[in-house]
Design a protein around this motif. Structure first.
Motif, PDB file in Angstrom:
ATOM      1  N   ASP A  32       0.407  -1.098   0.212  1.00 52.56           N
ATOM      2  CA  ASP A  32       0.107  -0.559  -0.102  1.00 52.56           C
ATOM      3  C   ASP A  32       0.733   0.678   0.041  1.00 52.56           C
ATOM      4  O   ASP A  32       1.998   0.984   0.376  1.00 52.56           O
ATOM      5  N   GLU A  33       0.184   2.569  -0.378  1.00 54.02           N
ATOM      6  CA  GLU A  33       1.129   3.826  -0.471  1.00 54.02           C
ATOM      7  C   GLU A  33       2.458   4.211   0.938  1.00 54.02           C
ATOM      8  O   GLU A  33       3.413   4.703   1.058  1.00 54.02           O
ATOM      9  N   ARG A  34       1.479   3.736   1.831  1.00 52.72           N
ATOM     10  CA  ARG A  34       2.566   4.835   3.149  1.00 52.72           C
ATOM     11  C   ARG A  34       3.376   3.233   3.381  1.00 52.72           C
ATOM     12  O   ARG A  34       4.887   3.822   4.169  1.00 52.72           O
ATOM     13  N   GLY A  49       4.815   1.689   1.507  1.00 53.26           N
ATOM     14  CA  GLY A  49       5.585   1.876   0.115  1.00 53.26           C
ATOM     15  C   GLY A  49       6.847   3.131   0.676  1.00 53.26           C
ATOM     16  O   GLY A  49       7.870   2.698   0.054  1.00 53.26           O
ATOM     17  N   LEU A  50       5.811   4.026   0.879  1.00 47.72           N
ATOM     18  CA  LEU A  50       6.744   5.442   1.307  1.00 47.72           C
ATOM     19  C   LEU A  50       7.972   5.058   2.145  1.00 47.72           C
ATOM     20  O   LEU A  50       8.882   5.346   2.592  1.00 47.72           O
ATOM     21  N   LEU A  54      -0.899  10.103   5.895  1.00 44.35           N
ATOM     22  CA  LEU A  54      -0.822  11.100   4.855  1.00 44.35           C
ATOM     23  C   LEU A  54      -1.141  12.252   4.699  1.00 44.35           C
ATOM     24  O   LEU A  54      -0.564  12.652   3.769  1.00 44.35           O
ATOM     25  N   ARG A  78       2.901  13.354   2.971  1.00 52.63           N
ATOM     26  CA  ARG A  78       2.150  12.363   1.749  1.00 52.63           C
ATOM     27  C   ARG A  78       4.129  12.566   1.334  1.00 52.63           C
ATOM     28  O   ARG A  78       4.408  12.856   0.766  1.00 52.63           O
ATOM     29  N   HIS A 124       7.513  12.192  -0.352  1.00 51.02           N
ATOM     30  CA  HIS A 124       8.112  11.960  -0.990  1.00 51.02           C
ATOM     31  C   HIS A 124       9.429  13.102  -0.903  1.00 51.02           C
ATOM     32  O   HIS A 124      10.856  12.388  -1.944  1.00 51.02           O
TER      33      HIS A 124
END
Length: 170
Positions: A14-16, A18-19, A126, A140, A144
């Motif tokens: 999931d995005e979190r 991954g970051l 995020l 978020r 990045h």
């Protein structure tokens, strides 16, 4: 400095996750570039006219962690770790080496800031945003930005390490 495990970020997350995984990957990359070096070696500058060192990178990254996750995200009023001005622009500092500072101390301060950063982020979504430069910045975007910051400095660390002892890659 003990051996740093450099976990590969998951290929399907999931995005979190991954970051956070990519940020941890680059944190570990910088740590790995510093492993096994003496105090003198981590203070060795690249090539003139640059005064960039591995110790300076570690100090700088501690300042970056402190600025983005504490000063900006939480609004905490914390002083700089390695001299220079406090505030949102202070993340650019830390590169200068003090004769009294040790690499072990720089690494300990960096690891402490990483631990605080992780704790600060765990309690936020995020999407959570805070005032920044006349607008808003969310967690978020900060993730990045931090991934880019660490990726850039991982490349610097790779070149510095190659200059010190010829070691390349990870």
């Amino acid at each position: 400095m003990t051996h740093t495990a450099r976990p590969m970020p998951p290929l399907d997350a999931d995005e979190r996750t991954g970051l956070e995984s990519w940020l941890d990957f680059y944190r570990a990359t910088v740590a790995e570039k510093c492993e096994g070096l003496t105090e003198e070696q981590v203070r060795l500058a690249s090539v003139p006219p640059s005064s960039l060192t591995l110790m300076g990178l570690v100090q700088h990254l501690a300042e970056v962690e402190r600025t983005w996750f504490r000063r900006i995200l939480t609004g905490e009023d914390v002083p700089p770790l390695h001299g220079g001005p406090a505030g949102p622009g202070a993340h650019s500092g830390g590169f200068e080496l003090s004769g009294e500072a040790s690499f072990a101390g720089a690494v300990a301060a960096w690891q402490e800031e990483i631990a605080v950063s992780r704790a600060v982020c765990a309690a936020r979504s995020l999407e959570e945003s805070v005032p920044f430069m006349g607008g808003e910045v969310n967690l978020r975007w900060i993730h990045h930005h931090m991934i880019g910051e660490y990726a850039r400095h991982s490349g610097h660390a790779d070149l510095l390490r190659e200059r010190i002892d010829g070691k390349t890659g990870v």
